[in-house]
Design an enzyme around this catalytic site. Sequence first.
Site, PDB file in Angstrom:
ATOM      1  N   LYS A  37       0.849  -1.206   0.000  1.00 58.36           N
ATOM      2  CA  LYS A  37       0.000   0.000   0.000  1.00 58.36           C
ATOM      3  C   LYS A  37       0.880   1.250   0.000  1.00 58.36           C
ATOM      4  CE  LYS A  37      -0.272  -0.388   5.027  1.00 58.36           C
ATOM      5  NZ  LYS A  37      -1.061  -0.914   6.153  1.00 58.36           N
ATOM      6  N   TYR A 257      16.583  29.796   8.792  1.00 55.53           N
ATOM      7  CA  TYR A 257      15.355  30.422   9.298  1.00 55.53           C
ATOM      8  C   TYR A 257      15.338  30.396  10.821  1.00 55.53           C
ATOM      9  CZ  TYR A 257      13.339  30.258   4.585  1.00 55.53           C
ATOM     10  OH  TYR A 257      13.088  30.432   3.255  1.00 55.53           O
TER      11      TYR A 257
HETATM   12  C1  LIG Z   1      -0.304  -1.928   6.786  1.00 53.00           C
HETATM   13  C2  LIG Z   1      -0.906  -3.219   7.170  1.00 53.00           C
HETATM   14  C3  LIG Z   1      -0.102  -4.354   7.331  1.00 53.00           C
HETATM   15  C4  LIG Z   1       1.410  -4.320   7.282  1.00 53.00           C
HETATM   16  O1  LIG Z   1       1.897  -3.759   8.483  1.00 53.00           O
HETATM   17  P1  LIG Z   1       3.483  -3.646   8.765  1.00 53.00           P
HETATM   18  O2  LIG Z   1       3.559  -3.165  10.158  1.00 53.00           O
HETATM   19  O3  LIG Z   1       3.999  -2.642   7.781  1.00 53.00           O
HETATM   20  O4  LIG Z   1       4.059  -4.971   8.556  1.00 53.00           O
HETATM   21  C5  LIG Z   1      -0.743  -5.557   7.567  1.00 53.00           C
HETATM   22  N1  LIG Z   1      -2.086  -5.631   7.653  1.00 53.00           N
HETATM   23  C6  LIG Z   1      -2.889  -4.542   7.534  1.00 53.00           C
HETATM   24  C7  LIG Z   1      -4.361  -4.692   7.674  1.00 53.00           C
HETATM   25  C8  LIG Z   1      -2.324  -3.305   7.314  1.00 53.00           C
HETATM   26  O5  LIG Z   1      -3.107  -2.240   7.211  1.00 53.00           O
END
Ligand SMILES: *Cc1c(COP(=O)(O)O)cnc(C)c1O
Length: 362
Positions: A37, A257
Amino acid sequence: MNHPLGALAQIDTSALVHNLSRVRLIAPNSRVLAVIKADGYGHGLLTVAHALCDADGFAVARLVEAQSLRAAGFTQRIVLLPGVVDAQELALVAQLAIDITIHHRAQVELLEQAPRGLRVNVWLKIDSGMHRLGLCPAAVAEIHARLSRCDVLREPLRVMTHLADADDTSKNTTRQQIATVRECSTALNVELSIANSAGVMAWPDAHADWVRPGIMLYGVSPFASDCGSDHELRPAMTLSTRLFAVNDIAADAAIGYAGTYTTPEAMAVGAAAVGYADGYPRHVPNGTQVLVDGQRVPIVGRVSMDTITLDLRAHSTARVGSKVVLWGDGLPVETVARSAGTIGYELLCRVGSRVPRIVGSL
Ligand SMILES: *Cc1c(COP(=O)(O)O)cnc(C)c1O
């Protein structure tokens, strides 16, 4: 290679492949849904999908990402983690053979009202204790029965849950979550998925039929006090740029800054071409480290949109054009994240859209 002025993210696809092999080694009896994702945690969706094409499937959080994967020719299982919100999206995922989760009763109704002949793979998401998303365990048997009746399932229903605290092995909540979800899924005799990266690495009881690692695939530790290399993971992204100025600044001069740093003596101050517009966190304090030609030097003064300023007193050979690594090879993103009061996940997925992702080594 000659770096154009500005930050670049080098993506090491062999590190992605290596990290997937670590998942397989740690959870040898589970199939792997590689979580890609948020544009593959900032690394580039298709780059990551190509590198991880041996995974048993992918998981994404937006329908457009699933559509891009299908459009690019990926035929693997793809799980759309939030599922769908209306009949139009349902028709689309069915047509593209994208698996969905359902975490809400409205989604059960959507499936019951689906046109005849529509078939989709469904993962029932249970709230086993995180209290963010999911159906309560007591409702699972009823929903399983309803979905089995309505003839919309392509393959048998699967069950999924998400761990809230798997990175904190001192707490008992993960043990309870695992017990809760196993109780529902055993009664239904369905395939089960529990583990994110921390679940894979710290909770063998959470491995179940399918694991869902994300961050570890990118070489980053999910735990608060260590780094990916402590778990034989390799960073998949190195964010780097170049010095584009080395200035001799007089003593007692305020840098940048708001002048948050005052030179204690006459000194060389370097300017590197990266800033918060590239996703480098603006709120890191003075002293946060970067690598200049492989050597650690501290940031002095505020991070601005396109530029950071560096104390080069300990680095006599730094010059215009010297390579500056912000994180990745030789400098874990976890370290920078701790300086910025955040986690590696956030830094990786916020790398700016103007930063080219370069596959391979420079
Ligand atoms: C993002 C996500 C994962 C992966 O999590 P990590 O901590 O990056 O391994 C797994 N399951 C769901 C439902 C998620 O949203």
